[in-house]
Design an enzyme around this catalytic site. Structure first.
Site, PDB file in Angstrom:
ATOM      1  N   ASP A  30      48.461  42.256  40.742  1.00 42.61           N
ATOM      2  CA  ASP A  30      49.242  43.389  41.271  1.00 42.61           C
ATOM      3  C   ASP A  30      50.741  43.178  41.087  1.00 42.61           C
ATOM      4  O   ASP A  30      51.529  44.115  41.204  1.00 42.61           O
ATOM      5  CB  ASP A  30      48.916  43.597  42.755  1.00 42.61           C
ATOM      6  CG  ASP A  30      49.053  42.297  43.538  1.00 42.61           C
ATOM      7  OD1 ASP A  30      50.190  41.881  43.797  1.00 42.61           O
ATOM      8  OD2 ASP A  30      48.019  41.682  43.872  1.00 42.61           O
TER       9      ASP A  30
ATOM     10  N   GLN B  52      35.199  43.239  37.520  1.00 41.89           N
ATOM     11  CA  GLN B  52      35.080  43.746  38.893  1.00 41.89           C
ATOM     12  C   GLN B  52      35.312  45.250  38.920  1.00 41.89           C
ATOM     13  O   GLN B  52      35.831  45.829  37.972  1.00 41.89           O
ATOM     14  CB  GLN B  52      36.109  43.041  39.787  1.00 41.89           C
ATOM     15  CG  GLN B  52      37.546  43.161  39.283  1.00 41.89           C
ATOM     16  CD  GLN B  52      38.408  41.944  39.607  1.00 41.89           C
ATOM     17  OE1 GLN B  52      38.121  41.204  40.530  1.00 41.89           O
ATOM     18  NE2 GLN B  52      39.465  41.744  38.830  1.00 41.89           N
TER      19      GLN B  52
ATOM     20  N   GLY C 194      42.043  31.336  35.290  1.00 46.46           N
ATOM     21  CA  GLY C 194      43.007  30.343  35.773  1.00 46.46           C
ATOM     22  C   GLY C 194      42.415  28.942  35.812  1.00 46.46           C
ATOM     23  O   GLY C 194      43.124  27.944  35.628  1.00 46.46           O
TER      24      GLY C 194
ATOM     25  N   PRO D 239      34.827  36.486  40.309  1.00 43.42           N
ATOM     26  CA  PRO D 239      35.719  35.741  39.403  1.00 43.42           C
ATOM     27  C   PRO D 239      36.585  34.694  40.097  1.00 43.42           C
ATOM     28  O   PRO D 239      37.026  33.730  39.482  1.00 43.42           O
ATOM     29  CB  PRO D 239      36.593  36.837  38.773  1.00 43.42           C
ATOM     30  CG  PRO D 239      36.431  38.051  39.619  1.00 43.42           C
ATOM     31  CD  PRO D 239      35.103  37.938  40.296  1.00 43.42           C
TER      32      PRO D 239
ATOM     33  N   ASP E 212      38.717  36.431  46.925  1.00 40.63           N
ATOM     34  CA  ASP E 212      37.970  35.503  47.785  1.00 40.63           C
ATOM     35  C   ASP E 212      37.042  34.610  46.945  1.00 40.63           C
ATOM     36  O   ASP E 212      36.850  34.864  45.757  1.00 40.63           O
ATOM     37  CB  ASP E 212      37.174  36.307  48.825  1.00 40.63           C
ATOM     38  CG  ASP E 212      38.101  36.976  49.833  1.00 40.63           C
ATOM     39  OD1 ASP E 212      39.154  36.377  50.131  1.00 40.63           O
ATOM     40  OD2 ASP E 212      37.792  38.087  50.291  1.00 40.63           O
TER      41      ASP E 212
ATOM     42  N   GLU F 299      46.134  35.889  34.835  1.00 41.94           N
ATOM     43  CA  GLU F 299      45.263  36.849  35.537  1.00 41.94           C
ATOM     44  C   GLU F 299      44.022  37.054  34.659  1.00 41.94           C
ATOM     45  O   GLU F 299      44.139  37.353  33.483  1.00 41.94           O
ATOM     46  CB  GLU F 299      46.049  38.159  35.753  1.00 41.94           C
ATOM     47  CG  GLU F 299      45.242  39.387  36.089  1.00 41.94           C
ATOM     48  CD  GLU F 299      44.421  39.282  37.368  1.00 41.94           C
ATOM     49  OE1 GLU F 299      44.991  39.080  38.436  1.00 41.94           O
ATOM     50  OE2 GLU F 299      43.172  39.418  37.265  1.00 41.94           O
TER      51      GLU F 299
ATOM     52  N   ASP G 257      47.084  33.139  43.951  1.00 44.77           N
ATOM     53  CA  ASP G 257      47.012  34.462  44.601  1.00 44.77           C
ATOM     54  C   ASP G 257      45.710  35.100  44.135  1.00 44.77           C
ATOM     55  O   ASP G 257      45.703  36.006  43.310  1.00 44.77           O
ATOM     56  CB  ASP G 257      48.240  35.278  44.173  1.00 44.77           C
ATOM     57  CG  ASP G 257      48.282  36.636  44.844  1.00 44.77           C
ATOM     58  OD1 ASP G 257      47.433  36.916  45.705  1.00 44.77           O
ATOM     59  OD2 ASP G 257      49.168  37.432  44.491  1.00 44.77           O
ATOM     60  N   SER G 258      44.618  34.586  44.672  1.00 50.91           N
ATOM     61  CA  SER G 258      43.299  34.916  44.124  1.00 50.91           C
ATOM     62  C   SER G 258      42.541  35.878  45.022  1.00 50.91           C
ATOM     63  O   SER G 258      42.933  36.136  46.157  1.00 50.91           O
ATOM     64  CB  SER G 258      42.482  33.630  44.021  1.00 50.91           C
ATOM     65  OG  SER G 258      42.235  33.124  45.321  1.00 50.91           O
TER      66      SER G 258
ATOM     67  N   HIS H 188      53.133  38.846  50.309  1.00 53.33           N
ATOM     68  CA  HIS H 188      53.877  38.392  49.124  1.00 53.33           C
ATOM     69  C   HIS H 188      55.146  37.619  49.487  1.00 53.33           C
ATOM     70  O   HIS H 188      55.525  36.691  48.772  1.00 53.33           O
ATOM     71  CB  HIS H 188      54.167  39.585  48.200  1.00 53.33           C
ATOM     72  CG  HIS H 188      52.905  40.127  47.593  1.00 53.33           C
ATOM     73  ND1 HIS H 188      52.520  41.443  47.704  1.00 53.33           N
ATOM     74  CD2 HIS H 188      51.916  39.493  46.908  1.00 53.33           C
ATOM     75  CE1 HIS H 188      51.350  41.602  47.097  1.00 53.33           C
ATOM     76  NE2 HIS H 188      50.971  40.441  46.616  1.00 53.33           N
TER      77      HIS H 188
END
Ligand code: SAM
Length: 288
Positions: free
Chosen positions: A86, A31, A138, A162, A158, A106, A155-156, A62
């Site tokens: 992140d 990306q 994942g 990927p 949209d 990740e 925690d992806s 978070h």
């Protein structure tokens, strides 16, 4: 000359933030990664043109993706985070002494490296000895896990690029298998205000519901996400997020937060009528 970051929230709605500096830009294997600095929101991480986080409001997302499940089962020890490059979800998890082991998977190593360099407020706990980093998809990682985790946090990005595989039935079925009998799955669940997001949210919700006996949705107000209203999915084999909330235990931990507290915990499951209506429209996709 003025510099503005603009994200298309729909084909006819745009959201813009005035930029002070464009700090970083790179096309990774997966990306386009950009880091921008703004007056109002501080530094911002942008992937493929979509705003992932800003320093000013990342704590909302978070805290809500971590403190809600932790307050429901204070015995959570082993956690799997999928995505989350992140480091914000890991930072919050590391504040809990009961958490003994965190696997973070990740797909894009460059996101982690760039956040370590430019977004230290979120990436600050990635070197905690409890954290184990894996750079892979994942979707593939969960296929190998069985009965291993108390909590999975998705925690992806949209559901395109990927992140697409992390919204499939196969993925949710494998998450169910990877969780133990007390297992909880929390995921970022899109939102209902704009049609495209609502469609993605309904699809994800009906798939999760087909595996988990308890599957609810909760919300937070996140100013920089489309419509400012964002949802999270809470799915579980045993624990009910409101009836089993352990507010006293959470207060005893003495954690300073900016958004989550013991009142907003149950309040966040009280959904507006239009959100309830959209959820009611989701069809069971047929189980396992
Ligand atoms: N809070 C953010 C949001 O909802 O806008 C998500 C932030 S986080 C940076 C999303 C991460 O998920 C990205 O770093 C991306 O590389 C990662 N990701 C996307 N698809 C993935 C996959 N299939 N496996 C593992 N990580 C993935």
């Amino acid at each position: 000359m003025e510099l503005w970051f603009t994200e298309n929230h729909t084909d006819s709605v745009r959201f813009s933030i005035k930029i002070k500096r464009h700090l970083f830009s790179e096309q990774s294997e997966f990306q386009k990664i950009d880091v921008l600095e703004s007056e109002e929101f501080g530094r911002m991480l942008v992937l493929d043109g979509y705003l992932m986080l800003t320093e000013k409001d990342e704590y909302i997302y978070h805290e809500m993706i971590t403190h809600v499940p932790l307050s429901v089962n204070p015995d959570i020890k082993r956690v799997l985070v999928i995505g989350g490059g992140d480091g914000g979800a890991v930072r919050e998890l590391c504040r809990f002494r009961n958490v003994e082991h965190i696997d973070m998977v990740e797909i894009d190593k460059r996101v982690v490296e760039v956040c370590r360099e430019y977004l230290q407020k979120t990436a600050c706990s990635l070197d905690d000895p409890r954290v184990h980093l894996y750079y892979e998809d994942g979707l593939k990682f969960v296929r190998r896990a069985e009965n291993e985790y108390d909590l999975i946090i998705v925690d992806s990005t949209d559901p395109f690029g990927p992140g697409e595989g992390l919204f499939t039935k196969e993925f949710y079925g494998n998450c169910y298998k990877a969780l133990n009998e007390n297992g909880i799955l929390v995921n970022q669940h899109e939102s209902t205000f704009y049609n495209e997001y609502a469609k993605a949210m309904k699809r994800a919700h009906s798939r999760i519901k087909s595996f988990f006996p308890i599957a609810l949705v909760y919300q937070a107000h996140i100013p920089t996400y489309p419509s400012g209203h964002w949802l999270f999915g809470f799915a579980s084999k045993k624990f009910h997020p409101v009836n089993d909330q352990n507010a006293e235990w959470w207060v005893e931990q003495g954690l300073k937060t900016g958004y989550y507290n013991r009142f907003i915990h149950s309040g966040s499951f009280a959904l507006a009528q239009n959100v309830r209506d959209v959820l009611r429209e989701t069809k069971e996709e047929g189980a396992k």
